[in-house]
Design a protein around this motif. Structure first.
Motif, PDB file in Angstrom:
ATOM      1  N   LEU A  18       0.827  -1.211   0.000  1.00  0.00           N
ATOM      2  CA  LEU A  18       0.000   0.000   0.000  1.00  0.00           C
ATOM      3  C   LEU A  18       0.859   1.258   0.000  1.00  0.00           C
ATOM      4  N   LEU A  19       1.867   1.294   0.861  1.00  0.00           N
ATOM      5  CA  LEU A  19       2.735   2.468   0.977  1.00  0.00           C
ATOM      6  C   LEU A  19       3.595   2.659  -0.267  1.00  0.00           C
ATOM      7  N   TYR A  20       4.138   1.572  -0.792  1.00  0.00           N
ATOM      8  CA  TYR A  20       5.045   1.665  -1.930  1.00  0.00           C
ATOM      9  C   TYR A  20       4.295   1.952  -3.224  1.00  0.00           C
ATOM     10  N   THR A  21       3.124   1.362  -3.400  1.00  0.00           N
ATOM     11  CA  THR A  21       2.341   1.611  -4.606  1.00  0.00           C
ATOM     12  C   THR A  21       1.942   3.075  -4.701  1.00  0.00           C
ATOM     13  N   ALA A  22       1.638   3.686  -3.539  1.00  0.00           N
ATOM     14  CA  ALA A  22       1.269   5.102  -3.505  1.00  0.00           C
ATOM     15  C   ALA A  22       2.510   6.013  -3.492  1.00  0.00           C
ATOM     16  N   ASN A  23       3.706   5.428  -3.533  1.00  0.00           N
ATOM     17  CA  ASN A  23       4.972   6.181  -3.503  1.00  0.00           C
ATOM     18  C   ASN A  23       5.061   7.112  -2.299  1.00  0.00           C
ATOM     19  N   LEU A  24       4.687   6.621  -1.137  1.00  0.00           N
ATOM     20  CA  LEU A  24       4.714   7.447   0.069  1.00  0.00           C
ATOM     21  C   LEU A  24       6.050   7.378   0.808  1.00  0.00           C
ATOM     22  N   ILE A  25       6.817   6.326   0.597  1.00  0.00           N
ATOM     23  CA  ILE A  25       8.051   6.117   1.343  1.00  0.00           C
ATOM     24  C   ILE A  25       9.253   6.390   0.435  1.00  0.00           C
ATOM     25  N   ASP A  26      10.148   7.275   0.892  1.00  0.00           N
ATOM     26  CA  ASP A  26      11.351   7.590   0.122  1.00  0.00           C
ATOM     27  C   ASP A  26      12.394   6.478   0.213  1.00  0.00           C
ATOM     28  N   ASN A  27      12.720   6.053   1.432  1.00  0.00           N
ATOM     29  CA  ASN A  27      13.754   5.040   1.633  1.00  0.00           C
ATOM     30  C   ASN A  27      13.114   3.782   2.213  1.00  0.00           C
ATOM     31  N   ARG A  28      12.871   2.809   1.357  1.00  0.00           N
ATOM     32  CA  ARG A  28      12.160   1.595   1.755  1.00  0.00           C
ATOM     33  C   ARG A  28      12.975   0.732   2.715  1.00  0.00           C
ATOM     34  N   SER A  29      14.264   0.646   2.496  1.00  0.00           N
ATOM     35  CA  SER A  29      15.088  -0.237   3.330  1.00  0.00           C
ATOM     36  C   SER A  29      15.136   0.237   4.782  1.00  0.00           C
ATOM     37  N   THR A  30      15.221   1.547   5.013  1.00  0.00           N
ATOM     38  CA  THR A  30      15.246   2.022   6.398  1.00  0.00           C
ATOM     39  C   THR A  30      13.877   1.838   7.061  1.00  0.00           C
ATOM     40  N   PHE A  31      12.801   1.999   6.293  1.00  0.00           N
ATOM     41  CA  PHE A  31      11.459   1.768   6.829  1.00  0.00           C
ATOM     42  C   PHE A  31      11.313   0.311   7.257  1.00  0.00           C
ATOM     43  N   GLU A  32      11.703  -0.611   6.393  1.00  0.00           N
ATOM     44  CA  GLU A  32      11.581  -2.037   6.700  1.00  0.00           C
ATOM     45  C   GLU A  32      12.492  -2.436   7.856  1.00  0.00           C
ATOM     46  N   TRP A  33      13.706  -1.884   7.896  1.00  0.00           N
ATOM     47  CA  TRP A  33      14.644  -2.195   8.972  1.00  0.00           C
ATOM     48  C   TRP A  33      14.054  -1.798  10.323  1.00  0.00           C
ATOM     49  N   LEU A  34      13.526  -0.575  10.416  1.00  0.00           N
ATOM     50  CA  LEU A  34      12.987  -0.117  11.692  1.00  0.00           C
ATOM     51  C   LEU A  34      11.689  -0.846  12.042  1.00  0.00           C
ATOM     52  N   ALA A  35      10.869  -1.150  11.051  1.00  0.00           N
ATOM     53  CA  ALA A  35       9.630  -1.901  11.310  1.00  0.00           C
ATOM     54  C   ALA A  35       9.959  -3.262  11.922  1.00  0.00           C
ATOM     55  N   GLU A  36      10.999  -3.876  11.438  1.00  0.00           N
ATOM     56  CA  GLU A  36      11.427  -5.174  11.988  1.00  0.00           C
ATOM     57  C   GLU A  36      11.912  -5.005  13.427  1.00  0.00           C
ATOM     58  N   ARG A  37      12.711  -3.974  13.662  1.00  0.00           N
ATOM     59  CA  ARG A  37      13.238  -3.730  15.016  1.00  0.00           C
ATOM     60  C   ARG A  37      12.116  -3.406  16.018  1.00  0.00           C
ATOM     61  N   LYS A  38      11.072  -2.723  15.560  1.00  0.00           N
ATOM     62  CA  LYS A  38       9.972  -2.322  16.445  1.00  0.00           C
ATOM     63  C   LYS A  38       8.854  -3.369  16.457  1.00  0.00           C
ATOM     64  N   GLN A  63       7.933   7.827  13.636  1.00  0.00           N
ATOM     65  CA  GLN A  63       6.575   8.346  13.811  1.00  0.00           C
ATOM     66  C   GLN A  63       5.553   7.511  13.053  1.00  0.00           C
ATOM     67  N   LEU A  64       5.856   7.168  11.816  1.00  0.00           N
ATOM     68  CA  LEU A  64       4.930   6.388  10.995  1.00  0.00           C
ATOM     69  C   LEU A  64       4.703   5.000  11.597  1.00  0.00           C
ATOM     70  N   ILE A  65       5.760   4.334  11.964  1.00  0.00           N
ATOM     71  CA  ILE A  65       5.628   2.983  12.522  1.00  0.00           C
ATOM     72  C   ILE A  65       4.921   3.020  13.864  1.00  0.00           C
ATOM     73  N   ASP A  66       5.230   3.995  14.707  1.00  0.00           N
ATOM     74  CA  ASP A  66       4.530   4.109  15.992  1.00  0.00           C
ATOM     75  C   ASP A  66       3.035   4.316  15.793  1.00  0.00           C
ATOM     76  N   MET A  67       2.658   5.146  14.830  1.00  0.00           N
ATOM     77  CA  MET A  67       1.242   5.402  14.566  1.00  0.00           C
ATOM     78  C   MET A  67       0.550   4.129  14.077  1.00  0.00           C
ATOM     79  N   LEU A  68       1.156   3.449  13.121  1.00  0.00           N
ATOM     80  CA  LEU A  68       0.556   2.239  12.572  1.00  0.00           C
ATOM     81  C   LEU A  68       0.519   1.119  13.605  1.00  0.00           C
ATOM     82  N   ARG A  69       1.556   0.997  14.394  1.00  0.00           N
ATOM     83  CA  ARG A  69       1.648  -0.066  15.392  1.00  0.00           C
ATOM     84  C   ARG A  69       0.681   0.130  16.537  1.00  0.00           C
TER      85      ARG A  69
END
Length: 145
Positions: free
Chosen positions: A65-85, A106-112
């Motif tokens: 959903l996030l990638y199709t809408a081109n909302l995330i600039d750096n996908r690898s850092t998003f995925e890395w932190l999502a895994e850590r959290k 902020q994004l991961i905290d809101m979604l989580r």
């Protein structure tokens, strides 16, 4: 005299090693900081948008959903932190209000946490229960049953 040179050389080597460790620590801290706190949500000129995560969605669905809408600039850092959290295993469905300039944290905290936007439901004239259920179904994630 040879002993003095040996001690002096060892002292210089220790100082150089300490400086390298210090520089490595500073670089590592900068990389970690930018991974977590650098703005990573870019709405391409819009100030905000909504994302809807359906019931039963997993982390792959959220990424799609996030990638199709081109909302995330750096996908690898998003995925890395999502895994850590541990967000990858704790996806919560709902309608989320996304501001431009959010960082990964902020994004991961809101979604989580499931901090969703309220959904406004409008009822119009319906003659039968089925028509009413159909109207509700269009606005909420509910079936006619």
């Amino acid at each position: 005299m040879a002993k003095k040179k040996k001690k002096s050389g060892l002292k210089k080597l220790l100082i150089a090693g300490a400086i390298l460790v210090l520089i490595g620590g500073i670089v590592s801290s900068y990389v970690a900081y930018t991974t977590i706190y650098k703005p990573n949500v870019n709405l391409k000129g819009k100030k905000s948008t909504y994302i809807y995560i359906p019931t039963g969605a997993n982390f792959e669905t959220v990424k799609s959903l996030l990638y199709t809408a081109n909302l995330i600039d750096n996908r690898s850092t998003f995925e890395w932190l999502a895994e850590r959290k541990n967000y990858t295993r704790k996806v919560k469905a709902g309608k989320y209000f996304i501001n431009t300039g959010l960082n990964n944290n902020q994004l991961i905290d809101m979604l989580r946490s499931g901090m969703q936007e309220p959904v406004r439901v409008t009822f119009t004239f319906a003659r039968t229960k089925r028509e009413l259920a159909a109207q509700i179904h269009e606005q909420l994630e509910a079936n006619e049953e």
